[in-house]
Design an enzyme around this catalytic site. Sequence first.
Site, mmCIF file in Angstrom:
data_model
loop_
_atom_site.group_PDB
_atom_site.id
_atom_site.type_symbol
_atom_site.label_atom_id
_atom_site.label_comp_id
_atom_site.label_asym_id
_atom_site.label_seq_id
_atom_site.Cartn_x
_atom_site.Cartn_y
_atom_site.Cartn_z
ATOM 1 N N TYR A 85 0.835 -1.353 -0.066
ATOM 2 C CA TYR A 85 -0.024 0.109 0.101
ATOM 3 C C TYR A 85 0.745 1.484 0.045
ATOM 4 C CZ TYR A 85 -3.913 -3.122 1.146
ATOM 5 O OH TYR A 85 -4.605 -4.050 0.795
ATOM 6 N N ASN B 130 -12.770 4.710 -1.810
ATOM 7 C CA ASN B 130 -11.740 3.532 -1.794
ATOM 8 C C ASN B 130 -12.610 2.862 -0.556
ATOM 9 O OD1 ASN B 130 -10.137 1.395 -1.289
ATOM 10 N ND2 ASN B 130 -8.456 2.479 -1.208
ATOM 11 N N HIS C 212 -15.293 -6.137 -1.514
ATOM 12 C CA HIS C 212 -15.242 -7.642 -1.972
ATOM 13 C C HIS C 212 -16.362 -8.050 -1.201
ATOM 14 C CE1 HIS C 212 -11.324 -6.184 -3.586
ATOM 15 N NE2 HIS C 212 -11.025 -6.124 -2.156
ATOM 16 N N HIS D 69 -8.403 2.252 -5.766
ATOM 17 C CA HIS D 69 -7.845 1.200 -4.889
ATOM 18 C C HIS D 69 -6.226 1.580 -5.057
ATOM 19 C CE1 HIS D 69 -11.293 -1.348 -4.219
ATOM 20 N NE2 HIS D 69 -11.509 -1.109 -5.528
ATOM 21 N N SER E 188 -3.514 -0.514 -4.512
ATOM 22 C CA SER E 188 -3.022 -1.712 -5.154
ATOM 23 C C SER E 188 -3.766 -1.972 -6.427
ATOM 24 C CB SER E 188 -3.141 -2.774 -4.146
ATOM 25 O OG SER E 188 -4.168 -3.121 -3.653
HETATM 26 C C1 DQA Z 1 -7.693 -1.577 -1.436
HETATM 27 C C2 DQA Z 1 -7.666 -2.976 -1.788
HETATM 28 C C3 DQA Z 1 -8.438 -4.218 -1.106
HETATM 29 O O1 DQA Z 1 -8.641 -5.287 -1.421
HETATM 30 C C4 DQA Z 1 -7.966 -4.240 0.571
HETATM 31 O O2 DQA Z 1 -8.908 -4.844 1.275
HETATM 32 C C5 DQA Z 1 -7.899 -2.851 1.093
HETATM 33 C C6 DQA Z 1 -7.162 -1.711 0.256
HETATM 34 C C7 DQA Z 1 -6.675 -0.989 -1.871
HETATM 35 O O3 DQA Z 1 -6.739 0.399 -1.838
HETATM 36 O O4 DQA Z 1 -5.630 -1.313 -2.513
HETATM 37 O O5 DQA Z 1 -8.039 -2.595 2.190
HETATM 38 O O6 DQA Z 1 -8.871 -0.952 -1.775
#
Ligand code: DQA
Length: 150
Positions: A26, A77, A83, A103, A105
């Site tokens: 992240y 976000n 999910h 997101h 990532s």
């Molecule tokens: C996220 C990706 C999600 O899968 C994860 O649960 C997060 C962060 C991201 O910003 O990459 O908490 O949303």
Amino acid sequence: MPNPSPVLVLNGPNLNLLGLREPAVYGTETLADIEALCHATAAEHGLRADFRQSNHEGVLIDAVQEARTGHLGILINPAGYSHTSVALRDALAAVELPVVEVHLSNIHRREAFRHHSYVSAVAATVICGAGAHGYALGLAHLARLVGAAR
Ligand code: DQA
């Protein structure tokens, strides 16, 4: 100059730990860094970022519902709720505001359970894998969607 119109920038669970949380995934920027980036980017585009984070699904849903009156659009976000949360998706659909999903990532390069987001079907745009810069990209695009882009 009159008060710029607000957009909601909403952050889901565990994003308050950014900087400490899995930095290889992240990044090292904190949520406060991202908030500063959002305020600066929104101002560049004639908007004001109403920046919030919650670890609670219902609080996120309340924030989305409240955005219906007074906010021009939503950058979200949804983090882990991307999910899992039909309810958050339903709230976003109900308010009928332009939604940009971001997101940090690239969720498609990660575990299979992250490949599907309930939010994506109600988002105009999805940005993933650009790190914190994705918030700046998302706000610039949201400004276009709400007709505020300069
Ligand atoms: C996220 C990706 C999600 O899968 C994860 O649960 C997060 C962060 C991201 O910003 O990459 O908490 O949303």
